[in-house]
Design an enzyme around this catalytic site. Structure first.
Site, short mmCIF file in Angstrom:
data_model
loop_
_atom_site.label_atom_id
_atom_site.label_comp_id
_atom_site.label_asym_id
_atom_site.label_seq_id
_atom_site.Cartn_x
_atom_site.Cartn_y
_atom_site.Cartn_z
N GLY A 158 10.56 -10.98 -7.20
CA GLY A 158 8.86 -10.67 -7.32
C GLY A 158 8.69 -9.28 -6.58
O GLY A 158 7.49 -9.24 -6.43
N HIS A 163 18.01 -20.18 -1.95
CA HIS A 163 17.60 -19.21 -2.16
C HIS A 163 17.18 -18.11 -1.33
O HIS A 163 17.17 -18.45 -0.45
CB HIS A 163 16.29 -19.52 -3.52
CG HIS A 163 15.53 -18.65 -3.91
ND1 HIS A 163 14.52 -17.49 -3.13
CD2 HIS A 163 15.53 -18.34 -5.37
CE1 HIS A 163 14.10 -17.01 -4.29
NE2 HIS A 163 14.51 -16.91 -5.12
N ASN A 185 12.93 -21.13 -12.55
CA ASN A 185 12.71 -21.41 -10.79
C ASN A 185 11.31 -21.24 -10.39
O ASN A 185 10.74 -19.86 -10.32
CB ASN A 185 13.52 -20.40 -9.28
CG ASN A 185 12.91 -20.62 -8.63
OD1 ASN A 185 13.02 -21.39 -7.99
ND2 ASN A 185 13.10 -20.16 -7.92
N TRP A 186 10.73 -22.60 -10.87
CA TRP A 186 8.90 -22.63 -10.93
C TRP A 186 8.68 -21.86 -9.58
O TRP A 186 7.53 -22.01 -9.41
CB TRP A 186 8.28 -23.58 -11.25
CG TRP A 186 9.26 -23.80 -13.20
CD1 TRP A 186 9.58 -23.17 -13.44
CD2 TRP A 186 8.76 -25.33 -13.36
NE1 TRP A 186 8.98 -23.32 -15.26
CE2 TRP A 186 8.74 -25.24 -14.81
CE3 TRP A 186 7.73 -25.87 -13.53
CZ2 TRP A 186 8.19 -25.57 -16.06
CZ3 TRP A 186 7.08 -27.13 -14.13
CH2 TRP A 186 7.12 -26.92 -15.48
N LYS A 187 9.49 -22.14 -8.41
CA LYS A 187 9.04 -22.48 -6.84
C LYS A 187 7.99 -22.89 -6.78
O LYS A 187 7.49 -24.53 -7.17
CB LYS A 187 8.46 -20.81 -6.36
CG LYS A 187 10.26 -19.64 -7.12
CD LYS A 187 9.05 -18.81 -6.58
CE LYS A 187 10.60 -17.38 -6.60
NZ LYS A 187 10.75 -15.93 -6.82
N GLY A 200 12.00 -16.31 -11.76
CA GLY A 200 11.13 -16.91 -11.40
C GLY A 200 9.29 -16.34 -12.05
O GLY A 200 9.57 -17.20 -12.95
N GLY A 201 8.88 -15.50 -11.67
CA GLY A 201 7.61 -15.57 -12.49
C GLY A 201 7.94 -15.07 -13.80
O GLY A 201 6.76 -16.12 -14.70
N SER A 260 13.67 -10.19 -11.10
CA SER A 260 12.05 -9.67 -11.90
C SER A 260 13.08 -9.80 -13.35
O SER A 260 12.71 -7.89 -13.96
CB SER A 260 11.24 -8.45 -11.38
OG SER A 260 10.92 -8.45 -10.27
N GLU A 288 14.87 -17.31 -0.22
CA GLU A 288 13.25 -17.32 0.26
C GLU A 288 13.78 -18.86 1.32
O GLU A 288 12.62 -19.11 2.30
CB GLU A 288 12.35 -17.82 -0.44
CG GLU A 288 11.48 -16.81 -1.59
CD GLU A 288 11.18 -17.08 -2.77
OE1 GLU A 288 10.47 -18.06 -3.07
OE2 GLU A 288 11.29 -16.09 -3.55
N GLU A 327 21.44 -12.46 -6.71
CA GLU A 327 19.45 -12.30 -6.48
C GLU A 327 19.31 -11.45 -5.34
O GLU A 327 18.57 -11.43 -4.51
CB GLU A 327 19.38 -13.78 -6.55
CG GLU A 327 18.47 -14.40 -7.54
CD GLU A 327 17.60 -15.05 -7.50
OE1 GLU A 327 17.10 -15.05 -8.25
OE2 GLU A 327 16.92 -15.72 -6.65
C1 PEP Z 1 13.71 -15.76 -8.18
O1 PEP Z 1 12.70 -16.37 -7.07
O2 PEP Z 1 14.94 -16.66 -8.52
C2 PEP Z 1 13.01 -15.20 -8.90
C3 PEP Z 1 14.16 -14.43 -9.69
O3 PEP Z 1 11.58 -13.78 -9.11
P1 PEP Z 1 11.36 -13.28 -9.72
O4 PEP Z 1 12.14 -13.16 -11.20
O5 PEP Z 1 10.15 -13.62 -9.78
O6 PEP Z 1 11.61 -11.93 -9.41
#
Ligand code: PEP
Length: 251
Positions: free
Chosen positions: A174, A96, A9-11, A235-236, A214, A98, A168
């Site tokens: 994050g 998601h 997920n590049w956001k 994500g990251g 994470s 967010e 999640e």
């Molecule tokens: C996400 O936002 O879907 C996610 C899992 O982010 P991160 O891996 O950065 O916690």
């Protein structure tokens, strides 16, 4: 049988040029890898068509990060499920945290989005998860169950079978603070039980439930070793080909 999946997920990250380069790097790395999972990258709307042109869809799937809750028309700035599908994308992240938190996406809105995604042959990667307060006050099972029921349980068993779930915990997104593999397994097993109660054991056993929050190369193997964890939404760590591949190869 359910699939193992690692989805990025590049956001709201990368310019178009940076995104194309990242997609090319992941695609290149996958040519010589023998992953034991399906891999999908979910990228900004602006990148979809271009990324679709530079990846081999036999080894790397493509998804959007959202779609509209209306079919078409006077919804300035929105992108419909049909538009997403027309780029070559096959997946779409929906619900998601967010989107729920910053853009007021409710269970009702998400129900519409899921229906439209399915109508356009997109696989929804449907996100669920509790915030820290709900983890601490012990309501997290109820919260997650309500999220699933509120947006997905009017689907037929056949359509529910097309959904990928991503658990999640919001407190782990994050933050660098990962749920332990036991916490993830406990919730994933609970989710599978909720699905079994509604749609039966076969549908539940065939549903891929990803963990997100994470997830990184150093903790992915322990998470993915759990029987009810069928991969990750990343994500990251999806923003660099090397770390993303470190998770892909953790299976
Ligand atoms: C996400 O936002 O879907 C996610 C899992 O982010 P991160 O891996 O950065 O916690």
């Amino acid at each position: 049988m359910r699939k193992n999946i690692v989805a990025g997920n590049w956001k709201m990250n990368t310019t178009l040029q940076e995104g194309i380069k990242l997609a090319e790097d992941v695609n290149e790395a996958l040519k010589t890898a023998t992953p034991k999972c399906d891999i999908v990258i979910c990228v900004p709307f602006t990148h979809l068509a271009s990324v679709n042109n530079v990846i081999d869809k036999n080894i790397l799937g493509l998804g959007a990060e959202n779609c509209a809750d209306h079919v078409k028309g006077a919804y300035t700035g929105e992108v419909s499920a049909a538009m997403v599908a027309s780029t070559g994308a096959t997946h779409v992240i929906l619900g998601h945290s967010e989107r729920r938190q910053y853009y007021g996406e409710t269970a009702e809105i998400l129900k519409e989005k899921v229906n439209l995604a399915l109508a356009n042959n997109l696989t929804p990667i449907f996100c669920i998860g509790e915030v820290l307060e709900q983890r601490e006050d012990g309501s997290y099972f109820d919260v997650v169950k309500a999220q699933i029921e509120g947006s997905l349980f009017e689907l037929s068993a056949e359509d529910f079978g097309k959904i990928v779930l991503a658990y999640e915990p919001v407190w782990a997104i994050g933050t660098g603070k990962t749920a332990t593999d036991d916490q993830a397994e406990e919730m994933h097993a609970f989710i599978r039980g909720v699905i079994a109660d509604k749609y039966g054991k076969e549908v539940a056993d065939n549903t891929s439930i990803l963990y997100g929050g994470s997830c990184k190369p150093s903790n992915a193997a322990a998470l993915f070793a759990k029987p009810n964890v069928d991969g990750g939404l990343i994500g990251g760590a999806a923003l660099e080909a090397e770390s993303f591949m470190g998770i892909v190869t953790a299976f």
